[in-house]
Write a protein that holds these residues in place. Structure first.
Motif, PDB file in Angstrom:
ATOM      1  N   SER A  32       0.836  -1.142  -0.034  1.00 51.12           N
ATOM      2  CA  SER A  32       0.173   0.114  -0.048  1.00 51.12           C
ATOM      3  C   SER A  32       1.101   1.213   0.030  1.00 51.12           C
ATOM      4  N   ALA A  33       1.807   1.134   0.691  1.00 55.87           N
ATOM      5  CA  ALA A  33       2.790   2.315   0.787  1.00 55.87           C
ATOM      6  C   ALA A  33       3.404   2.853  -0.582  1.00 55.87           C
ATOM      7  N   VAL A  34       3.947   1.915  -1.151  1.00 61.09           N
ATOM      8  CA  VAL A  34       4.274   1.935  -2.694  1.00 61.09           C
ATOM      9  C   VAL A  34       3.709   2.547  -3.587  1.00 61.09           C
ATOM     10  N   VAL A  35       2.243   2.057  -3.481  1.00 66.29           N
ATOM     11  CA  VAL A  35       1.350   2.480  -4.587  1.00 66.29           C
ATOM     12  C   VAL A  35       0.991   3.754  -3.851  1.00 66.29           C
ATOM     13  N   LEU A  38       3.323   6.152  -5.603  1.00 64.76           N
ATOM     14  CA  LEU A  38       3.206   6.429  -6.942  1.00 64.76           C
ATOM     15  C   LEU A  38       1.831   6.924  -7.417  1.00 64.76           C
ATOM     16  N   ALA A  39       0.967   6.994  -6.564  1.00 64.88           N
ATOM     17  CA  ALA A  39      -0.384   7.819  -7.106  1.00 64.88           C
ATOM     18  C   ALA A  39      -0.085   9.201  -6.687  1.00 64.88           C
ATOM     19  N   ARG A  40       0.917   9.526  -6.021  1.00 62.07           N
ATOM     20  CA  ARG A  40       1.354  11.090  -5.803  1.00 62.07           C
ATOM     21  C   ARG A  40       2.482  11.466  -6.973  1.00 62.07           C
ATOM     22  N   GLN A  41       2.666  10.900  -7.875  1.00 61.05           N
ATOM     23  CA  GLN A  41       3.684  11.345  -8.746  1.00 61.05           C
ATOM     24  C   GLN A  41       3.150  12.535  -9.672  1.00 61.05           C
ATOM     25  N   PRO A  83       9.045   5.689  -4.156  1.00 63.58           N
ATOM     26  CA  PRO A  83       9.402   6.520  -5.110  1.00 63.58           C
ATOM     27  C   PRO A  83       8.960   8.084  -4.675  1.00 63.58           C
ATOM     28  N   PRO A  84       9.906   8.978  -4.682  1.00 65.49           N
ATOM     29  CA  PRO A  84       9.957  10.364  -4.730  1.00 65.49           C
ATOM     30  C   PRO A  84       8.788  10.933  -6.055  1.00 65.49           C
TER      31      PRO A  84
END
Length: 234
Positions: A32-35, A38-41, A83-84
């Protein structure tokens, strides 16, 4: 392939993505944290595929994602990475700037650090999808060790490879993987010159450190320091 298809989650969708991000995981691992990262890119034309099939090895999971990707650029990261916000955008920019770019790596910080040595860690890797498919994807003989390096070295033969400081990844925890001796030996046999140039240190202290690592000394030290790693993808 129907079961595998049901294990393809698409938490971020786009009708015409330039970049598709692939995250291999298993149901027991929280992704969930990596998703969320990624959703905030900041990029707009991208989508995300999470491969959750527990019956697939990590190479199979990445290859399935590669086959199902819609973007001309495919980026890989792991389920324990963050991911930043500008990660996808930086990848897109790097490929736009280099027409013949086929494989791209960038710095990693946190529990794992990487500064670009042609090892192509899949926590921060992007490829030209057509070139990657033509190359045959990840070689499953290198499952869980050196599959990323071997894949990157194969792609080097198909175009430009680059390391870009703008393509930054955060890997908060210590990586779960540890050396698999038979994979290491296979990589050395298949690419003797590249292995000597990239993997073997060129200083005495580096060679001593490398020997200790190959004997599992540093894994044992890290296990005591950080606790036992959790097995699984990522």
């Amino acid at each position: 392939m129907a079961t595998a298809d049901r294990s393809l989650l698409r938490p971020v969708e786009h009708p015409n993505p330039a970049v598709t991000v692939i995250v291999p995981t298993i149901p027991d691992n929280d992704h969930s944290a990596v998703v969320a990262s990624l959703a905030r890119q900041t990029a707009d034309a991208y989508d995300v595929i999470v491969v959750t099939d527990p019956d697939l090895g990590v190479c199979e999971a990445r290859n399935l994602g590669l086959e199902r990707a819609d973007g001309d650029i495919v980026a890989f990261t792991d389920d324990d990475c963050r991911p930043p916000a500008g990660w996808v955008e930086a990848i897109r920019r790097a490929f736009d700037e280099r027409e013949d770019l086929v494989v791209l790596e960038g710095p990693v910080e946190g529990g794992m650090t990487y500064e670009g040595r042609r090892k192509y860690p899949t926590c921060n890797l992007a490829v030209d999808r057509e070139a990657a498919l033509d190359a045959g994807g990840f070689d499953e003989r290198f499952e869980y060790w050196r599959e990323d390096t071997e894949f990157g070295w194969r792609l080097e033969e198909r175009g430009t490879a680059a390391y870009d400081e703008r393509v930054r990844m955060v890997h908060p925890e210590r990586p779960r993987s540890s050396i698999v001796q038979k994979n290491e030996a296979l990589l050395k046999r298949r690419y003797p010159e590249k292995y000597e140039d990239v993997i073997v240190p060129d200083t005495l202290s580096g060679r001593v450190n490398d020997w200790l690592w190959r004997k599992g000394v540093w894994d044992a030290v890290d296990s005591v320091r950080y606790g036992s790693g959790v097995s699984g993808r990522g």
